[in-house]
Design an enzyme around this catalytic site. Structure first.
Site, PDB file in Angstrom:
ATOM      1  N   SER A  69       0.777  -1.244   0.000  1.00  0.00           N
ATOM      2  CA  SER A  69       0.000   0.000   0.000  1.00  0.00           C
ATOM      3  C   SER A  69       0.801   1.281   0.000  1.00  0.00           C
ATOM      4  O   SER A  69       0.217   2.361  -0.079  1.00  0.00           O
ATOM      5  CB  SER A  69      -0.956   0.006   1.192  1.00  0.00           C
ATOM      6  OG  SER A  69      -1.979  -0.930   0.952  1.00  0.00           O
ATOM      7  N   SER A 167      -9.920   1.113   3.096  1.00  0.00           N
ATOM      8  CA  SER A 167     -10.439   0.159   2.119  1.00  0.00           C
ATOM      9  C   SER A 167      -9.626   0.208   0.832  1.00  0.00           C
ATOM     10  O   SER A 167      -9.501   1.271   0.197  1.00  0.00           O
ATOM     11  CB  SER A 167     -11.907   0.476   1.783  1.00  0.00           C
ATOM     12  OG  SER A 167     -12.346  -0.348   0.725  1.00  0.00           O
ATOM     13  N   ASN A 334       1.456 -11.244   7.500  1.00  0.00           N
ATOM     14  CA  ASN A 334       0.523 -12.017   8.331  1.00  0.00           C
ATOM     15  C   ASN A 334       1.179 -12.482   9.632  1.00  0.00           C
ATOM     16  O   ASN A 334       0.946 -13.597  10.115  1.00  0.00           O
ATOM     17  CB  ASN A 334      -0.049 -13.238   7.574  1.00  0.00           C
ATOM     18  CG  ASN A 334      -1.285 -13.804   8.264  1.00  0.00           C
ATOM     19  OD1 ASN A 334      -2.155 -13.064   8.725  1.00  0.00           O
ATOM     20  ND2 ASN A 334      -1.346 -15.127   8.362  1.00  0.00           N
TER      21      ASN A 334
HETATM   22  C1  LIG Z   1      -3.808  -1.559   6.281  1.00  0.00           C
HETATM   23  C2  LIG Z   1      -2.835  -2.615   5.781  1.00  0.00           C
HETATM   24  C3  LIG Z   1      -2.132  -3.311   6.928  1.00  0.00           C
HETATM   25  S1  LIG Z   1      -3.732  -3.803   4.790  1.00  0.00           S
HETATM   26  C4  LIG Z   1      -3.636  -2.863   3.323  1.00  0.00           C
HETATM   27  C5  LIG Z   1      -3.004  -3.497   2.103  1.00  0.00           C
HETATM   28  N1  LIG Z   1      -2.831  -4.901   2.093  1.00  0.00           N
HETATM   29  C6  LIG Z   1      -3.904  -5.723   1.968  1.00  0.00           C
HETATM   30  O1  LIG Z   1      -5.045  -5.320   1.937  1.00  0.00           O
HETATM   31  C7  LIG Z   1      -3.601  -7.205   1.970  1.00  0.00           C
HETATM   32  C8  LIG Z   1      -4.016  -7.737   3.305  1.00  0.00           C
HETATM   33  C9  LIG Z   1      -3.932  -9.227   3.347  1.00  0.00           C
HETATM   34  C10 LIG Z   1      -2.524  -9.704   3.217  1.00  0.00           C
HETATM   35  C11 LIG Z   1      -2.209 -10.941   4.059  1.00  0.00           C
HETATM   36  N2  LIG Z   1      -3.033 -11.093   5.248  1.00  0.00           N
HETATM   37  C12 LIG Z   1      -4.040 -12.022   5.300  1.00  0.00           C
HETATM   38  O2  LIG Z   1      -4.314 -12.751   4.372  1.00  0.00           O
HETATM   39  C13 LIG Z   1      -4.808 -12.078   6.590  1.00  0.00           C
HETATM   40  N3  LIG Z   1      -5.847 -13.092   6.546  1.00  0.00           N
HETATM   41  C14 LIG Z   1      -0.770 -10.805   4.495  1.00  0.00           C
HETATM   42  O3  LIG Z   1      -0.552 -10.376   5.649  1.00  0.00           O
HETATM   43  O4  LIG Z   1       0.090 -11.069   3.664  1.00  0.00           O
HETATM   44  C15 LIG Z   1      -1.790  -2.736   2.455  1.00  0.00           C
HETATM   45  O5  LIG Z   1      -0.677  -2.829   2.097  1.00  0.00           O
HETATM   46  N4  LIG Z   1      -2.400  -2.073   3.490  1.00  0.00           N
HETATM   47  C16 LIG Z   1      -1.802  -2.046   4.782  1.00  0.00           C
HETATM   48  C17 LIG Z   1      -1.379  -0.627   5.156  1.00  0.00           C
HETATM   49  O6  LIG Z   1      -1.872   0.315   4.524  1.00  0.00           O
HETATM   50  O7  LIG Z   1      -0.579  -0.543   6.090  1.00  0.00           O
END
Ligand SMILES: CC1(C)S[C@@H]2[C@H](NC(=O)CCCC[C@H](NC(=O)C[NH3+])C(=O)[O-])C(=O)N2[C@H]1C(=O)[O-]
Length: 356
Positions: A69, A167, A334
C-alpha cells in the site's frame, strides 16, 4: 529543531527481533539530509537474515521488494498533480468522472483518497483465509471494475465522509480515475510523473507480470496455522491490488520518493496542503490523502505509508521536511509480532536513543 541522532544500535536489535519472530529477512535504510538539500545525505543501512531461504543469499538494502500500500501514495501524487493541472477537483463526485461506477453520487474524490467513502474492502473476503485466499488469486488478472463489483456486493461501511474506514477499494477507484483522466495506464503515469523525474531505478509497475525484475528479496507469507511452513509468495500478479498495492521498489527509492514529496518537489504547495489535511485514523495516527501520519512517543510526527502484501511488510516514513527518511522492510507478512516490532523502527530512527 534538529531531530535526535538515530539509535542505530536499537534499530539493528529490532531487525534481529523480527528475525526471531519469524521474518527470514529484515532491513532498513536511513537517508539523512541533516543540514541542507545540497549536502550529500548521510546514508545508514542495516540488514539481517536472508533474501532467499533456498539459496541462503543474504538480504541487502539494494534488493527490490513488493511495497504493497505504499503504492497508494504514488497513486495519490498522480491524482493531485492532475488536480494542480485543473483536470480533477477533489470535491467533485467520482461519478462525474466515471458515470455510474458508484451507487452514491455523494462519494467524492477526496472521500476516496482519505478512506472516507464507506466502500467495503473486498480483500476482507478475499483473504479471510490467508494461504487459500492468496493461492486462489496469485496468478489471477482482475479488471478494476471486477474488484469494484466485489466491493459493491456488500453494504457500505459509512455514509460518504462520515468516518475513516481503510479500504483497498478506494485506491482501485483511484486507478480508474487516473486511467480515465489521462487516457493512459497507471504504469505510464507512475513512470512519467514520479519514477523518471526522480530517477527511481528500482521502482516498477509490472502488473500483470508475476516477477520482480532484477535483484530482489523473496517474500514469505506466514500461514494462519501456528508453526505451519512459510509460503514463498514472491511471484504473484498482485492484480487484487494494482493501483492500491502492486508497485515494486527499494529502500533507496522509497526514501528518495518521500524526501521529494515532503520536501515539496513533487506537488505544488496547495496540493501538498490537501494531502496533509489530517483526520484521526487510530491511536497516534492520522490519515490525509494517501498519506499516513504517525505521532511518536518523543513528540515527533512522521509521514509516509505502510504496506502489507503477501510476503512483505514495508514501513516508509520521513520527517515533516523530508530531510530524514526511513524505509524498513521485513520479508514476511501475516505476522503481528513482526509488524509490531517493525513499527518500532520509527521510534529508534526518529526519536533516537531514549533519554530514559
Ligand atoms: C492496512 C494494511 C495493513 S492492509 C492494506 C493493504 N494490504 C492488503 O489489503 C492485503 C491484506 C492481506 C494480506 C495478508 N493477510 C491475510 O491474508 C490475513 N488473513 C498478508 O498479511 O500477507 C496494504 O498494504 N495495506 C496495509 C497498510 O496500509 O498498512
Amino acid at each position: 529543531a534538529a531531530l535526535p541522532t538515530p539509535d542505530t544500535a536499537a534499530l539493528g536489535g529490532l531487525l534481529r527481533t523480527a528475525l526471531a519472530q519469524g521474518a527470514p529477512g529484515a532491513m532498513a535504510r536511513i537517508d539523512d539530509h541533516r543540514l541542507s538539500w545540497d549536502d550529500h545525505a548521510t546514508v545508514y543501512r542495516a540488514m539481517e537474515g536472508v533474501a532467499d531461504r533456498a539459496t541462503r543469499a543474504v538480504i541487502d538494502t539494494a534488493d527490490r521488494v513488493r511495497i504493497g500500500s505504499v503504492t497508494k501514495t504514488f497513486s495519490t501524487v498522480v491524482l493531485l498533480q492532475l488536480a494542480a493541472e485543473g483536470r480533477l477537483r477533489l470535491d467533485t463526485p467520482v461519478n462525474h468522472y466515471l458515470p455510474g461506477l458508484l451507487p452514491d453520487d455523494r462519494i467524492t474524490v477526496r472521500h476516496v483518497l482519505g478512506h472516507r467513502s464507506g466502500l467495503y474492502d473486498y480483500t476482507n473476503d478475499m483473504f479471510a483465509q490467508t494461504v487459500p485466499g492468496f493461492e486462489a488469486v496469485r496468478t489471477k488478472v482482475f479488471t478494476y471494475r471486477q474488484l469494484v463489483t466485489r466491493s459493491l456486493q456488500h453494504p457500505r461501511t459509512n455514509a460518504p465522509g462520515a468516518a475513516y474506514a481503510y479500504s483497498n477499494t478506494n485506491f482501485v477507484v483511484a486507478g480508474l480515475l487516473i486511467e480515465k483522466l489521462t487516457g493512459h495506464p497507471v504504469r505510464t503515469e507512475y513512470e512519467n510523473r514520479i519514477i523518471k523525474p526522480l530517477k527511481l531505478q528500482d521502482t516498477f509497475y509490472v502488473h500483470p507480470d508475476t516477477r520482480i525484475p532484477g535483484r530482489h528479496a523473496h517474500g514469505y507469507l506466514t500461514p494462519d496455522a501456528k508453526g505451519a511452513a512459510l509460503v514463498d509468495a514472491t511471484d504473484q500478479t498482485v492484480s487484487w491490488a494494482q493501483s492500491a498495492g502492486a508497485l515494486i521498489s527499494s529502500t533507496r527509492d522509497l526514501n528518495t520518493f518521500l524526501s521529494a514529496l515532503l520536501g515539496g518537489r513533487l506537488l505544488p504547495a496547495a496540493q501538498r496542503a490537501e494531502m496533509e489535511r489530517w483526520l484521526p485514523a487510530g491511536t497516534g495516527q492520522a490519515y490525509g490523502l494517501g498519506l499516513r501520519r504517525r505521532d511518536l512517543s518523543c513528540g515527533v510526527s512522521v509521514y509516509g505509508h505502510t504496506g502489507a502484501v503477501q510476503g512483505f511488510y514495508t514501513y516508509a516514513f520521513a520527517s515533516k521536511d523530508g530531510r530524514r527518511s526511513l524505509t524498513a522492510v521485513a520479508t514476511t507478512s501475516n505476522n503481528g509480532a513482526v509488524h509490531a516490532t517493525m513499527l518500532r523502527t520509527l521510534e529508534s530512527v526518529f526519536c533516537g536513543r531514549r533519554s530514559t
